[in-house]
Write an enzyme that holds these catalytic residues in place. Sequence first.
Site, mmCIF file in Angstrom:
data_model
loop_
_atom_site.group_PDB
_atom_site.id
_atom_site.type_symbol
_atom_site.label_atom_id
_atom_site.label_comp_id
_atom_site.label_asym_id
_atom_site.label_seq_id
_atom_site.Cartn_x
_atom_site.Cartn_y
_atom_site.Cartn_z
ATOM 1 N N SER A 30 -38.312 24.958 22.605
ATOM 2 C CA SER A 30 -36.913 25.012 22.187
ATOM 3 C C SER A 30 -35.956 25.313 23.332
ATOM 4 C CB SER A 30 -36.708 25.989 21.029
ATOM 5 O OG SER A 30 -37.213 27.229 21.352
ATOM 6 N N THR B 193 -35.919 30.131 21.883
ATOM 7 C CA THR B 193 -34.650 30.185 22.621
ATOM 8 C C THR B 193 -34.519 31.496 23.362
ATOM 9 O OG1 THR B 193 -33.519 28.748 21.090
ATOM 10 C CG2 THR B 193 -32.137 30.317 22.274
ATOM 11 N N THR C 32 -30.899 26.830 25.269
ATOM 12 C CA THR C 32 -31.742 26.296 24.188
ATOM 13 C C THR C 32 -31.637 24.766 24.110
ATOM 14 O OG1 THR C 32 -32.233 26.517 21.817
ATOM 15 C CG2 THR C 32 -29.919 26.361 22.419
ATOM 16 N N ARG D 14 -25.154 17.749 17.041
ATOM 17 C CA ARG D 14 -25.088 19.125 16.527
ATOM 18 C C ARG D 14 -25.108 20.135 17.696
ATOM 19 N NH1 ARG D 14 -28.500 23.948 16.920
ATOM 20 N NH2 ARG D 14 -28.215 25.169 15.041
ATOM 21 N N THR E 247 -30.715 34.664 18.519
ATOM 22 C CA THR E 247 -31.627 33.538 18.405
ATOM 23 C C THR E 247 -31.862 33.266 16.923
ATOM 24 O OG1 THR E 247 -33.845 32.711 18.965
ATOM 25 C CG2 THR E 247 -33.634 35.085 18.614
ATOM 26 N N GLY E 248 -32.270 32.054 16.612
ATOM 27 C CA GLY E 248 -32.508 31.718 15.211
ATOM 28 C C GLY E 248 -31.560 30.636 14.741
HETATM 29 C C1 SD4 Z 1 -29.709 27.091 17.670
HETATM 30 N N1 SD4 Z 1 -29.978 29.450 17.952
HETATM 31 O O1 SD4 Z 1 -29.507 26.044 18.280
HETATM 32 C C2 SD4 Z 1 -30.520 28.174 18.351
HETATM 33 C C3 SD4 Z 1 -31.965 27.986 17.971
HETATM 34 C C4 SD4 Z 1 -32.868 29.103 18.361
HETATM 35 O O2 SD4 Z 1 -34.954 29.874 18.821
HETATM 36 O O3 SD4 Z 1 -32.466 30.203 18.648
HETATM 37 N N2 SD4 Z 1 -34.143 28.898 18.411
HETATM 38 O O4 SD4 Z 1 -29.315 27.273 16.529
#
Ligand code: SD4
Length: 320
Positions: free
Chosen positions: A77, A181, A199, A209, A232-233
Amino acid sequence: MDRKIFLKTSLLGALLPAGRKFSFSGQAEAEGPVVISTWDNRKANSAAWEILSGGGPALDAVEAGARVPEADPGDRSVGYGGYPDRTGKVTLDACIMNHESRCGSVAFLLDIKHAVSVARKVLENSPHVMMVGEGAQQFALDNGFKKENLLTEEARQVWLNWKKNPEYPVTSWDQYMNHDTIGILALDRQGNLSGACTTSGIGMKMHGRVGDSPLIGAGLFVDNDIGAAAATGVGEEVIRVAGSHLVVELMRHGASPTDACRRAVERIVNNHGGAMDGQVGFLALNKKGAYGGYAIQSGYSYAVRTLQQEELISSESWFG
Ligand code: SD4
């Protein structure tokens, strides 16, 4: 706090040499340097540590750290090896912020591996904060970066496989929400804070996006008087609460790093009426060197490196 971590940090507290403060709320307080990063980014911390331990600036440290997963094809990622979007393109988001509230950011960047370094060039060589897409790529090329293919064969196979049954998971915790990420925060010997975040976003996202990671205040925020935070997330969830800015503001009003992260998570969970299955993890470091993290779901971890400590900490989470 998690009892295991409490015991570990308590024991460490007893063993710490003079010069390092320790509070029994479970928050380690290093005099600096300190570097922390989301997930198991211990290698990134090591790269940052080389700079910090030599007395170098936090900004250089977080950039060096973020470049490690960007170059790692095994990290699905971030950067090279990141999962592509629905059209098979790897598109990168990154930002960086220093102790003077100066920041640079790139989003929807194609074919340039070290997005965090392009973000730093935006900070240093442009009057702007954020550049996207074609313009960001041209800016990178003008600043000496080279185009390269970031889609590894392994990631291409995952995409081809996904195309056979193209579901579009954005908010659920599944194989395309491969959370690696990196958000990385550092406090240097001069007592200055900086942070970076980079990321390739959510795998199989819609083309175009952009998530939270390049957005100052969402994926990253630094206030040198107070502290720094990263997220993150599921980026959509983080953006809705301006997550990293929220964490720093909560610390400004007296919350510890862990508690600030927990209260930001609570806001997200409340946006869903108290029940949700997406993941978000926060990370925070305050001006005194105290740090912490908190996530919505279990399984989130963060890596810490200080003079006395090099470890991966399993975070507490809202839903246990
Ligand atoms: C996102 N926050 O593009 C990032 C994805 C992520 O571990 O953190 N992945 O939404």
